[in-house]
Structure formats: structure tokens, C-alpha cells
Design an enzyme around this catalytic site. Structure first.
Site, mmCIF file in Angstrom:
data_model
loop_
_atom_site.group_PDB
_atom_site.id
_atom_site.type_symbol
_atom_site.label_atom_id
_atom_site.label_comp_id
_atom_site.label_asym_id
_atom_site.label_seq_id
_atom_site.Cartn_x
_atom_site.Cartn_y
_atom_site.Cartn_z
ATOM 1 N N GLY A 1 0.786 -1.220 0.000
ATOM 2 C CA GLY A 1 0.000 0.000 0.000
ATOM 3 C C GLY A 1 0.815 1.267 0.000
ATOM 4 N N ASP A 2 2.120 1.166 -0.164
ATOM 5 C CA ASP A 2 2.992 2.339 -0.264
ATOM 6 C C ASP A 2 4.141 1.957 -1.183
ATOM 7 O OD1 ASP A 2 4.553 4.810 0.494
ATOM 8 O OD2 ASP A 2 2.949 4.968 1.969
ATOM 9 N N ASP A 3 5.329 2.552 -1.019
ATOM 10 C CA ASP A 3 6.443 2.200 -1.889
ATOM 11 C C ASP A 3 6.804 0.726 -1.733
ATOM 12 O OD1 ASP A 3 6.857 4.807 -2.908
ATOM 13 O OD2 ASP A 3 7.987 5.360 -1.120
ATOM 14 N N SER B 1 2.367 -0.814 -6.634
ATOM 15 C CA SER B 1 1.989 0.153 -5.608
ATOM 16 C C SER B 1 0.956 1.098 -6.218
ATOM 17 C CB SER B 1 3.199 0.954 -5.114
ATOM 18 O OG SER B 1 2.773 1.983 -4.241
#
Length: 417
Positions: free
Chosen positions: A207-209, A240
Site C-alpha cells: 500500500g505504499d512504496d 503500488s
């Protein structure tokens, strides 16, 4: 060093990949061990840096009182219950093996948790088991010769694997999964002030990098002064949908250099590869090589952003300007990309010596100015698609100058695209 039973490998093809063929095949062949590795207490690294910059720190000294260890399984063990000693001298391989054996007997009753308290724990390779949570307390730092391989890491509440100030780190054949929406800061792998790192043959959807290389935040990172360098990232499939596949920064105040990112497929992502920084960071990002990148349905392909203005407090030095230079992109291909390139330098933080070669990216947006630049200096070798911005010099395939750019300060950034 932590290893588990081998679970399979994959190789990334260097041609256009069909997502419906790749992802199910990978997931079906990659045996899940349901092992959750909790890397805790790093969400506030800059606070730790702030404390030690003025006070110093004992690497081998006694650890101070840490945060309470949360209980995430019906049963919890402590490594010391099995004879483990975190004194930096005792070899704890047998203690880990005894603990894992005990936990393996509780799989049908919800599994168990193994807590490793603060300390310096020496060990040879050992295997994990299913239905096990391995919780490493803070002070998980200053380690060397680390191998993380053949495991699945799932649903970490924060950065999944965060080696800090470590040397000789290898991450191989690892699957990292987290919810792709509403799961901020669930980065996959974040090497932070590390050197001699290899990350290869992994699948990461978070859910991010998916990967973010860091080296400290603003004045605390500048004072600590540990760069991230000599890093190889290769043969990955990453996703992502809210951030980027492979990032450098934004916390890069100790410097980042000698990084190679190659043979990467980024699919269904907001951004593919990104460098992010801001005034106040200081430090540098230089000698960065990207090779054989494939973008499949990415909103923005290549991003360099110099106004990522998040700071730990108001005491940062606004005159501490990062240096961005010597960045090359070779063999960039893909389809379904809205904006292939957005390099947003500034008058104070220009982007210097950028090179593009062998690039052909299928676009979804037919509007002009989809190769966006501001305060960028560099060159294009040969013919690339889409057509590059006016900031870059043009060279033929033999690297002979064809056209010199009229101005590197032309601004052509449009965030509405």
C-alpha cells in the site's frame, strides 16, 4: 541471518509481459509459509536519530527500556526461554531452532509468537515454520551479513523490512503483501543508511512504496551522516497503486549513491520509479542507473520530485539543498502509461546529467507535454518515444551531438495529467 525452506524462484523476462499470465503463474508456484516478520519500532527513526546525535550511543551497551511487545498470537515465547543470549558474543542458532520447534507444535491452535528482545543476537541460518510471528524488538540495527530468503511477509502495519545502518544485506526470493489501498506506510523493503545491498527475485504488492532507499531525515540524517550506497535491485515484480514501485527518498539526507535498478516489472501502479527530495534534506542522490524497466498500466512512469516538503519539525535548515546528478535510464518500455516522464527540478535544486537511451512507452493520453521537465540538464541518445522535453541535448546512436538544448530551465510540468 534468517533463512527458511526453499519455496521456488522466478525470472523476469525482459520483454513485454502479459499480466494475466505472469501474476497467477507466480502466485500458484510460490508456496506461502504464512510467516509474518514484524519489524517494529522504526516508525520514529528520526526521533531516535535526534536523541543520539547529541548524546552518542553504545552499540554493545545495555538496551534501555523499550516499548511493550504486543501479543499477536494466542501463545508467546521469548528467545531467552530457549537459552538465547543477546550479548553480541553468544551464538544463538540452537536457541532459535529450539524455539521454532516448540512453535511448530502449536500450528493448529493459532500458532505462536517468538519475541526477540533488544540486544545483539548472533546466529547462523535457521528455518522458520508456519503460523509463526517473529517479533524483533527495537535496537534490530548495525548488523552485517544478513540474508532474508524464501519467505512470505504479509500485512505489516508499517514498513515491512527496514534494515538500518547495516552492511552486506541480501533479500532474495521474498514475497511481500499488504492491502493495496488504505494501508499507508506499508512499504515493502526500505534499506536505510545501508551499504552493499542486493534485493533480487522478489514479488512485492503493498500500500505504499514497494522499495524505498533512505538515509536519514533532514538535520538528523545530516548529523548522523550514514549514506546508502552500493545497492543492486533486480529481477522484481512490484505494484503500488498509491505510491511507487521503486523509490529513492524522500529521507535521503545522508546521501544515496551507486544504485542499480534493473530488470523490473512495475504493474498497476500510481508511479513506477521515483526520486523524491526537498529543500532541507541536504545530502545527494547520484550515480543511479536504471536498466530494463517495464511499465504496465502505470499512471506516471519516471518521477523526480524536488518539492516533497514533509519535515520532522520546523528546525530543519532551509538552505540544506540536495544534489541530484548522474542518473541514467536505458531500456525503458511499457504500455498503458499516462505520463512517461516527469522530472521536476527547481532553480535551487536542479537535476543534472540525466541520460535517456532506448525508450519506448505506450501511452494512454494523447495530449502534448507528457515528457515533462523543469530545471533539468542532460541528454537523449538515439530516438526515444515519446519525444523528449526541450531541456535535453540530442545525440545520435554513436553518441555524437546533434542538437544542443537552448535552455535547461524550461518548465513544462502539468500535474493535472
Amino acid at each position: 541471518m534468517v533463512e527458511t525452506l526453499p519455496v521456488g524462484r522466478f525470472q523476469l523476462q525482459q520483454q513485454r509481459l502479459e499480466l494475466k499470465r505472469w501474476v497467477p503463474a507466480f502466485l500458484s508456484s510460490h508456496k506461502t509459509l504464512f510467516t509474518v516478520l514484524w519489524i517494529a519500532a522504526f516508525g520514529s527513526v528520526f526521533l531516535w536519530q535526534r536523541n543520539i546525535v547529541g548524546a552518542g550511543f553504545p552499540i554493545f551497551g545495555k538496551a534501555g527500556p523499550g516499548r511493550p511487545i504486543p501479543k499477536m498470537r494466542p501463545l508467546a515465547f521469548n528467545l531467552t526461554d530457549f537459552g538465547g543470549v543477546g550479548d553480541g558474543v553468544t551464538v544463538n542458532t540452537a536457541a532459535f531452532e529450539r524455539a521454532v520447534l516448540a512453535i511448530s507444535k502449536h500450528g493448529k491452535r493459532g500458532g505462536a509468537q517468538l519475541n526477540v528482545p533488544p540486544g545483539k543476537w548472533l546466529t547462523a541460518p535457521f528455518n522458520l515454520t508456519s503460523h509463526m510471528t517473529l517479533f524483533l524488538a527495537e535496537d534490530i540495527m548495525w548488523s552485517s551479513d544478513i540474508v532474508i530468503s524464501n519467505i512470505t511477509l504479509r500485512d505489516s502495519p508499517f514498513w515491512t523490512f527496514h534494515p538500518y545502518d547495516c552492511k552486506n544485506v541480501t533479500v532474495r526470493n521474498v514475497t511481500i503483501l499488504a492491502p493495496i489501498f488504505e494501508a499507508p506506510n506499508t512499504d515493502g523493503i526500505d534499506p536505510d543508511s545501508c551499504e552493499d545491498v542486493v534485493i533480487e527475485d522478489c514479488y512485492i504488492s503493498v500500500g505504499d512504496d514497494a522499495i524505498a532507499i533512505k538515509s536519514g531525515w533532514d538535520q538528523y540524517g545530516i548529523a548522523y551522516g550514514r549514506p546508502s550506497k552500493n545497492i543492486i535491485i533486480r529481477n522484481l515484480i512490484v505494484r503500488s497503486m498509491v505510491s511507487a514501485g521503486v523509490s529513492i527518498g524522500s529521507e535521503m539526507s545522508g546521501g544515496v549513491s551507486n544504485v542499480t535498478v534493473e530488470n523490473i516489472l512495475v504493474w498497476s501502479s500510481r508511479r513506477a520509479v521515483r526520486i523524491k527530495t526537498a529543500a532541507g534534506r541536504g545530502g545527494y542522490v547520484k550515480h543511479i542507473t536504471y536498466r530494463n524497466l517495464t511499465f504496465d498500466n502505470a499512471r506516471v512512469g519516471i518521477v523526480i520530485k524536488t518539492d516533497y516538503n514533509e519535515h520532522p519539525d520546523d528546525d530543519f535548515d532551509r538552505k540544506a539543498l540536495p544534489i541530484l546528478e548522474d542518473i541514467s535510464f536505458t531500456g525503458v518500455h511499457g504500455q498503458g502509461v499516462r505520463v512517461p516522464v516527469r522530472m521536476h527540478g527547481s532553480e535551487d535544486i536542479p537535476v543534472r546529467n540525466v541520460t535517456f537511451r532506448d525508450m519506448s512507452v505506450g501511452i494512454t493520453y494523447k495530449k502534448k507535454h507528457i515528457f515533462q521537465c523543469a530545471f533539468v540538464e542532460g541528454r537523449v541518445i538515439g530516438t526515444i518515444f515519446p519525444a523528449p522535453c526541450e531541456n535535453l541535448d540530442r545525440y545520435d546512436e554513436e553518441e555524437r551531438l546533434v542538437t544542443r538544448s537552448a535552455s535547461q530551465n524550461v518548465t513544462d510540468i502539468d500535474y493535472d495529467l
